[in-house]
Design a protein around this motif. Structure first.
Motif, PDB file in Angstrom:
ATOM      1  N   ALA A 152     -28.683 -19.103   2.905  1.00  0.00           N
ATOM      2  CA  ALA A 152     -28.378 -17.669   2.852  1.00  0.00           C
ATOM      3  C   ALA A 152     -28.583 -17.007   4.208  1.00  0.00           C
ATOM      4  O   ALA A 152     -27.938 -15.996   4.519  1.00  0.00           O
ATOM      5  N   ASP A 153     -29.473 -17.565   5.024  1.00  0.00           N
ATOM      6  CA  ASP A 153     -29.708 -16.994   6.349  1.00  0.00           C
ATOM      7  C   ASP A 153     -28.489 -17.093   7.247  1.00  0.00           C
ATOM      8  O   ASP A 153     -28.350 -16.347   8.222  1.00  0.00           O
ATOM      9  N   LEU A 154     -27.567 -18.014   6.915  1.00  0.00           N
ATOM     10  CA  LEU A 154     -26.331 -18.143   7.687  1.00  0.00           C
ATOM     11  C   LEU A 154     -25.184 -17.375   7.046  1.00  0.00           C
ATOM     12  O   LEU A 154     -24.552 -16.533   7.670  1.00  0.00           O
ATOM     13  N   PHE A 155     -24.879 -17.680   5.786  1.00  0.00           N
ATOM     14  CA  PHE A 155     -23.680 -17.072   5.226  1.00  0.00           C
ATOM     15  C   PHE A 155     -23.880 -15.594   4.901  1.00  0.00           C
ATOM     16  O   PHE A 155     -22.908 -14.840   4.803  1.00  0.00           O
ATOM     17  N   GLY A 156     -25.137 -15.141   4.799  1.00  0.00           N
ATOM     18  CA  GLY A 156     -25.385 -13.714   4.586  1.00  0.00           C
ATOM     19  C   GLY A 156     -24.881 -12.870   5.749  1.00  0.00           C
ATOM     20  O   GLY A 156     -24.079 -11.943   5.559  1.00  0.00           O
ATOM     21  N   PRO A 157     -25.311 -13.146   7.003  1.00  0.00           N
ATOM     22  CA  PRO A 157     -24.784 -12.376   8.145  1.00  0.00           C
ATOM     23  C   PRO A 157     -23.272 -12.539   8.325  1.00  0.00           C
ATOM     24  O   PRO A 157     -22.593 -11.596   8.752  1.00  0.00           O
ATOM     25  N   CYS A 158     -22.753 -13.700   7.985  1.00  0.00           N
ATOM     26  CA  CYS A 158     -21.307 -13.912   8.093  1.00  0.00           C
ATOM     27  C   CYS A 158     -20.566 -12.953   7.160  1.00  0.00           C
ATOM     28  O   CYS A 158     -19.634 -12.246   7.576  1.00  0.00           O
ATOM     29  N   ILE A 159     -20.978 -12.889   5.888  1.00  0.00           N
ATOM     30  CA  ILE A 159     -20.326 -12.014   4.918  1.00  0.00           C
ATOM     31  C   ILE A 159     -20.526 -10.546   5.284  1.00  0.00           C
ATOM     32  O   ILE A 159     -19.606  -9.722   5.185  1.00  0.00           O
ATOM     33  N   GLU A 160     -21.725 -10.201   5.739  1.00  0.00           N
ATOM     34  CA  GLU A 160     -22.008  -8.815   6.132  1.00  0.00           C
ATOM     35  C   GLU A 160     -21.081  -8.376   7.261  1.00  0.00           C
ATOM     36  O   GLU A 160     -20.549  -7.248   7.259  1.00  0.00           O
ATOM     37  N   GLY A 161     -20.841  -9.271   8.227  1.00  0.00           N
ATOM     38  CA  GLY A 161     -19.958  -8.935   9.339  1.00  0.00           C
ATOM     39  C   GLY A 161     -18.522  -8.733   8.900  1.00  0.00           C
ATOM     40  O   GLY A 161     -17.816  -7.865   9.422  1.00  0.00           O
ATOM     41  N   ILE A 162     -18.088  -9.525   7.930  1.00  0.00           N
ATOM     42  CA  ILE A 162     -16.719  -9.376   7.425  1.00  0.00           C
ATOM     43  C   ILE A 162     -16.569  -8.059   6.671  1.00  0.00           C
ATOM     44  O   ILE A 162     -15.609  -7.307   6.873  1.00  0.00           O
ATOM     45  N   LEU A 163     -17.514  -7.764   5.806  1.00  0.00           N
ATOM     46  CA  LEU A 163     -17.390  -6.597   4.933  1.00  0.00           C
ATOM     47  C   LEU A 163     -17.657  -5.273   5.652  1.00  0.00           C
ATOM     48  O   LEU A 163     -17.078  -4.241   5.294  1.00  0.00           O
ATOM     49  N   HIS A 164     -18.511  -5.299   6.668  1.00  0.00           N
ATOM     50  CA  HIS A 164     -18.962  -4.033   7.251  1.00  0.00           C
ATOM     51  C   HIS A 164     -18.682  -3.893   8.745  1.00  0.00           C
ATOM     52  O   HIS A 164     -18.858  -2.794   9.284  1.00  0.00           O
ATOM     53  N   ARG A 193     -14.109  -7.159  -3.346  1.00  0.00           N
ATOM     54  CA  ARG A 193     -13.487  -7.910  -2.243  1.00  0.00           C
ATOM     55  C   ARG A 193     -13.959  -9.354  -2.188  1.00  0.00           C
ATOM     56  O   ARG A 193     -13.450 -10.137  -1.385  1.00  0.00           O
ATOM     57  N   VAL A 194     -14.924  -9.711  -3.039  1.00  0.00           N
ATOM     58  CA  VAL A 194     -15.530 -11.048  -2.986  1.00  0.00           C
ATOM     59  C   VAL A 194     -15.303 -11.771  -4.303  1.00  0.00           C
ATOM     60  O   VAL A 194     -15.535 -11.217  -5.376  1.00  0.00           O
ATOM     61  N   ARG A 195     -14.824 -12.998  -4.202  1.00  0.00           N
ATOM     62  CA  ARG A 195     -14.747 -13.884  -5.372  1.00  0.00           C
ATOM     63  C   ARG A 195     -15.528 -15.152  -5.067  1.00  0.00           C
ATOM     64  O   ARG A 195     -15.445 -15.695  -3.956  1.00  0.00           O
ATOM     65  N   ILE A 196     -16.278 -15.604  -6.065  1.00  0.00           N
ATOM     66  CA  ILE A 196     -17.111 -16.801  -5.885  1.00  0.00           C
ATOM     67  C   ILE A 196     -16.534 -17.916  -6.746  1.00  0.00           C
ATOM     68  O   ILE A 196     -16.402 -17.779  -7.965  1.00  0.00           O
ATOM     69  N   LEU A 197     -16.178 -19.003  -6.077  1.00  0.00           N
ATOM     70  CA  LEU A 197     -15.661 -20.183  -6.761  1.00  0.00           C
ATOM     71  C   LEU A 197     -16.722 -21.265  -6.706  1.00  0.00           C
ATOM     72  O   LEU A 197     -17.416 -21.421  -5.694  1.00  0.00           O
ATOM     73  N   HIS A 198     -16.846 -22.018  -7.787  1.00  0.00           N
ATOM     74  CA  HIS A 198     -17.854 -23.073  -7.835  1.00  0.00           C
ATOM     75  C   HIS A 198     -17.176 -24.437  -7.764  1.00  0.00           C
ATOM     76  O   HIS A 198     -16.234 -24.719  -8.512  1.00  0.00           O
ATOM     77  N   ARG A 199     -17.667 -25.272  -6.833  1.00  0.00           N
ATOM     78  CA  ARG A 199     -17.117 -26.623  -6.682  1.00  0.00           C
ATOM     79  C   ARG A 199     -18.275 -27.583  -6.411  1.00  0.00           C
ATOM     80  O   ARG A 199     -18.520 -28.010  -5.283  1.00  0.00           O
ATOM     81  N   PRO A 200     -19.030 -27.921  -7.439  1.00  0.00           N
ATOM     82  CA  PRO A 200     -20.169 -28.833  -7.248  1.00  0.00           C
ATOM     83  C   PRO A 200     -19.683 -30.250  -6.969  1.00  0.00           C
ATOM     84  O   PRO A 200     -18.502 -30.569  -7.105  1.00  0.00           O
ATOM     85  N   GLY A 201     -20.629 -31.085  -6.571  1.00  0.00           N
ATOM     86  CA  GLY A 201     -20.293 -32.484  -6.291  1.00  0.00           C
ATOM     87  C   GLY A 201     -20.286 -32.761  -4.806  1.00  0.00           C
ATOM     88  O   GLY A 201     -20.631 -31.913  -3.977  1.00  0.00           O
ATOM     89  N   PRO A 202     -19.903 -33.980  -4.415  1.00  0.00           N
ATOM     90  CA  PRO A 202     -19.874 -34.354  -2.993  1.00  0.00           C
ATOM     91  C   PRO A 202     -18.993 -33.379  -2.205  1.00  0.00           C
ATOM     92  O   PRO A 202     -17.915 -32.982  -2.658  1.00  0.00           O
ATOM     93  N   PHE A 203     -19.459 -33.025  -1.013  1.00  0.00           N
ATOM     94  CA  PHE A 203     -18.753 -32.018  -0.228  1.00  0.00           C
ATOM     95  C   PHE A 203     -17.476 -32.603   0.359  1.00  0.00           C
ATOM     96  O   PHE A 203     -17.487 -33.625   1.041  1.00  0.00           O
ATOM     97  N   ASN A 204     -16.361 -31.931   0.090  1.00  0.00           N
ATOM     98  CA  ASN A 204     -15.069 -32.295   0.667  1.00  0.00           C
ATOM     99  C   ASN A 204     -14.463 -30.993   1.199  1.00  0.00           C
ATOM    100  O   ASN A 204     -13.956 -30.173   0.447  1.00  0.00           O
ATOM    101  N   TRP A 205     -14.570 -30.817   2.510  1.00  0.00           N
ATOM    102  CA  TRP A 205     -14.122 -29.570   3.145  1.00  0.00           C
ATOM    103  C   TRP A 205     -12.648 -29.306   2.842  1.00  0.00           C
ATOM    104  O   TRP A 205     -12.262 -28.177   2.527  1.00  0.00           O
ATOM    105  N   SER A 206     -11.835 -30.330   2.933  1.00  0.00           N
ATOM    106  CA  SER A 206     -10.395 -30.160   2.716  1.00  0.00           C
ATOM    107  C   SER A 206     -10.098 -29.741   1.285  1.00  0.00           C
ATOM    108  O   SER A 206      -9.315 -28.805   1.037  1.00  0.00           O
TER     109      SER A 206
END
Length: 622
Positions: free
Chosen positions: A352-364, A397-410
Motif C-alpha cells: 500500500a505504501d507504493l500503490f497508495g501514492p500512485c493512485i492519489e497522484g492519478i486522482l488528485h 473512477r476506480v474499479r477493483i478486479l481480482h486475479r489471484p494465483g501466480p502473477f502473470n503481468w500480461s
C-alpha cells in the motif's frame, strides 16, 4: 607503470594491440563464446605484459564459472585452448578498432574516432571500383554553395572535395558577391584549380539556378566525402520515389582532423518538427520544393509532406567546418475535440505504501478530465493494502478486479483491458509517482494520433536521473534503456531525450495504446511472456503491423524501478528472463538484431550511446 595510448583502449601501442589482441579475442571466443569485456581485456593485457604466458591465460578462462556454462568443449585443457587460439589467429581479420574497443568507444574520444575512420570509413581502390560499377549515370544533383563575405579558402576546400566525387553527374551553383569574385579567381589560380563562373550573388540565386533533379546545400568549408553523391545515387536506384535523402556528418578541427561525429537515428518525422534532426548533408527532390527558404525550412517542407519518402544513409558523408548547434524546442500534444476517456490499468499486490501514492497522484494531481482506474489485485494479503482497496472501492473512477494465483503481468493487463471502457489504455506500474499534472493528457494526445500504436513516457529515478526514454533493441537480443542515468534536463545525444520520436520499443511501466490498436494486435502475449518481455514484444509486433511506437518527454513520472519485485537476483527469475528473451528472439529475430531507430554505427550500452565495435550494416556497394 604503463599507460594506454589514446584511442587504443588498454594497449600501449598499435604494435602491442596487433600482437596481443587477436589471440585474446580468440581465447574468449573459444572458451566463453563472446568477445572480452573492457575489464577482462584490460586485466589480461596487463597480465600478459607482466609476463603471464598464453597457457596460463587460457587456464584462467577455463577456471571461470562462465566456461562451464558456455564451453562447446567442456574437457578442453589450457594447453589445447592456447593452441587452438593460436591457430585461429591466422584466419582472424578482426579490425584494429574492434580489438581495441570490444565494448565500443565514447563518441567524445577523438583518438578512438580517428581509429574508427581508419578501419571503417576509408576507401581503397576496390571500394572505388565497386562504387563505379554500381552507380550508372544516376540523377543530376545540384550543389549550391554561397561564398558570402568570408574568406575564400574554405570555399576552395569545398570545391576541391566536390571535384573529387566518384559520382560525376553534378552541377555546381556557386553564389559569390561582386566584391569577392576577384579574390575567388585569384584563390582558384593559386590553388591550381579550374575557374568557376558564379551563377549569382546570393544563396537564393544559386538555388534558382539549380537544374538537377536533386538539390543540396553546402556552407563554405564543408567537404563532401568522395562517395557522398554516389551513395545518394545508389539509394535512389533502390528507391526511385524518394523525395529526401540525408546522411551522417562530422566536424573538421582547425588542424584538419575529423571529430565530433553526428550518427543520426533512423528517420522519424517527429524530431524534425522540433529541431534540425536531419542536419547536413541532405539531398531533396527539387520538384517537391514549392518555396525556397532556409535549409531547415526546405527540409521540413519536403520531408513532412511525404514522410514515407525519406531515407537516412547511416554513413558520414559530409565533414563540416562549423556544424550548427542543436536546438531542442518541442511542444506537447494538443487535443482537437473532446479529450478521450483513458483507462489506467495497474496490476498490484500488497505494498500500500507504493500503490497508495500512485493512485492519489492519478486522482488528485492529474489534469486529464476523463479517466478511470482499473486496479488488478493479484492476491493482496497485507492488512494495509486490503484496507486501502476497500477505501478506494466507493470512488466511481476506480474499479477493483481480482486475479489471484501466480502473477502473470500480461494476462492481468489483458483481463483488465477487456473490461476497460476507455478509447486509450494506459498500462502503469504501481511503483510510479506523478511528477506533472499533464502526463496523462500527453500520452492520450499522442496515442490518439493516426498511425500510432504505442506511446511511452519519460521515467525518472527518485534522484532525478533518467530511467526510461525509450528502448534500443539489439544486437543479439539486447534491450537497453536509452541513455539511462542521464540528468532529467539533459537533452541527450542529438536531442534524443528532449523530443517526441519513434523508438524500437518502450517499457510497460508506463505505456499508452489506443484501444483499437491493442485489440487489433490481440493484446499482450500471455502464454509465453508472463512478465519480462511482453512490453518489448508488443512494440515489435505493433511496428511489424504498421503502427508507430513513440517516446514522449512531455509525460514525466517518477519510477521506483522494480520496487515491488523482491526477486531481482533470484535464479528462477534469471532463468525466466532468459527463457522469455529467447522466445522473443526466435519470434522476431530481425527486430532483435537491428533497431531501425539506432544508427548501426552506434551501440546502446546500459547507460550511454557509444561507437559500436564495428558497424552492423555494410556500405551500400559491398
Amino acid at each position: 607503470m604503463s599507460s594506454s595510448s589514446p584511442g587504443l583502449g588498454p594497449f600501449d601501442s598499435m604494435e602491442e594491440l596487433r600482437r596481443l589482441a587477436p589471440r585474446i579475442f580468440a581465447l574468449y571466443r573459444l572458451a566463453l563464446g563472446r568477445a572480452p569485456d573492457a575489464a577482462g581485456l584490460a586485466g589480461l593485457v596487463a597480465a600478459l605484459r607482466g609476463g603471464m604466458g598464453w597457457e596460463a591465460a587460457a587456464a584462467g578462462l577455463i577456471a571461470s564459472s562462465e566456461f562451464g556454462r558456455h564451453a562447446s568443449q567442456p574437457g578442453l585443457t589450457p594447453a589445447a585452448l592456447a593452441r587452438l587460439a593460436e591457430e585461429a589467429v591466422a584466419a582472424d581479420a578482426t579490425p584494429d578498432f574492434t580489438l581495441a574497443h570490444p565494448q565500443g568507444a565514447s563518441l567524445q574520444d577523438a583518438a578512438a574516432y580517428r581509429l574508427w575512420i581508419q578501419c571503417f570509413a576509408t576507401l581503397d581502390e576496390a571500394d572505388v571500383a565497386a562504387i563505379r560499377a554500381r552507380i550508372g549515370e544516376g540523377p543530376r544533383i545540384s550543389v549550391c554553395l554561397a561564398l558570402g563575405e568570408g574568406p575564400v579558402l574554405p570555399a576552395l576546400h569545398s570545391l576541391r572535395a566536390l571535384r573529387a566525387q566518384i559520382f560525376a553527374n553534378w552541377q555546381l551553383c556557386l553564389a559569390v558577391p561582386e566584391g569577392r569574385r576577384a579574390a575567388l579567381r585569384d584563390g582558384l589560380r593559386r590553388a591550381g584549380e579550374a575557374p568557376v563562373e558564379p551563377v549569382g550573388t546570393t544563396l537564393a540565386e544559386a538555388i534558382a539556378a539549380a537544374e538537377g533533379e536533386f538539390l543540396t546545400l553546402l556552407d563554405p568549408g564543408d567537404a563532401l566525402a568522395p562517395e557522398a553523391l554516389a551513395e545518394v545515387a545508389i539509394a535512389l536506384q533502390a528507391q526511385p520515389d524518394l523525395d529526401l535523402v540525408f546522411a551522417d556528418e562530422d566536424a573538421i578541427a582547425p588542424g584538419g582532423q575529423r571529430m565530433a561525429p553526428r550518427f543520426k537515428p533512423g528517420w522519424s518525422p517527429e524530431p524534425l518538427r522540433s529541431l534540425d534532426s536531419v542536419g547536413r548533408p541532405f539531398f531533396l527532390r527539387r520538384s517537391r520544393l514549392a518555396q525556397p527558404g532556409t535549409a531547415l525550412a526546405m527540409v521540413r517542407q519536403v520531408a513532412l509532406a511525404r514522410p514515407e519518402a525519406v531515407r537516412h544513409i547511416p554513413a558520414v558523408l559530409l565533414h563540416r567546418a562549423a556544424p550548427a548547434p542543436l536546438e531542442t524546442r518541442t511542444a506537447p500534444a494538443v487535443f482537437s475535440g473532446t479529450p478521450p476517456l483513458v483507462s489506467i490499468i495497474i496490476p498490484t499486490r500488497d505494498r500500500a505504501d507504493l500503490f497508495g501514492p500512485c493512485i492519489e497522484g492519478i486522482l488528485h494531481r492529474t489534469d486529464h478530465p476523463s479517466l478511470e482506474i482499473l486496479l488488478v489485485d493479484t492476491g493482496s494479503t497485507e492488512p494495509d493494502a486490503l484496507a486501502l482497496l476497500e477505501k478506494l472501492r466507493p470512488d466511481p473512477r476506480v474499479r477493483i478486479l481480482h486475479r489471484p494465483g501466480p502473477f502473470n503481468w500480461s494476462a492481468a493487463n489483458n483481463q483488465a483491458a477487456a473490461e476497460a471502457r476507455g478509447e486509450v489504455l494506459v498500462f502503469l506500474n504501481n511503483d510510479t509517482v506523478m511528477a506533472q499534472p499533464g502526463w496523462l493528457g500527453e500520452l492520450a494526445g499522442q496515442a490518439m494520433r493516426p498511425g500510432i500504436g504505442v506511446v511511452g513516457a519519460k521515467l525518472l529515478y527518485p534522484d532525478g536521473r533518467v530511467q526510461h526514454a525509450g528502448v534500443a533493441l539489439g544486437p543479439d537480443g539486447a534491450a537497453k534503456h536509452i541513455q539511462r542515468f542521464a540528468q532529467a534536463t539533459d537533452p541527450g545525444y542529438l536531442g534524443q531525450l528532449a523530443v517526441v520520436r519513434d523508438v524500437g520499443a518502450v517499457t510497460g511501466a508506463c505505456m499508452a495504446m489506443p484501444r483499437r490498436a491493442f485489440e487489433a494486435l490481440g493484446g499482450f502475449e500471455a502464454e509465453h511472456l508472463a512478465l519480462e518481455w511482453s512490453d518489448i514484444e508488443i512494440c515489435i509486433r505493433a511496428r511489424a503491423q504498421g503502427y508507430r511506437v513513440l517516446f514522449t518527454p512531455h509525460a514525466e513520472l517518477l519510477h521506483l524501478e522494480s520496487a515491488t519485485r523482491a526477486d531481482a537476483g533470484d535464479p528462477a527469475r534469471i532463468a525466466r528472463f532468459e527463457r522469455e528473451q529467447a522466445w522473443v528472439m526466435q519470434r522476431w529475430p530481425e527486430a532483435m538484431q537491428h533497431d531501425p531507430f539506432v544508427n548501426p554505427n552506434l551501440w546502446a550500452t546500459d547507460d550511454d550511446i557509444v561507437l559500436a565495435p564495428a558497424p552492423r550494416q555494410p556500405r551500400s556497394w559491398r
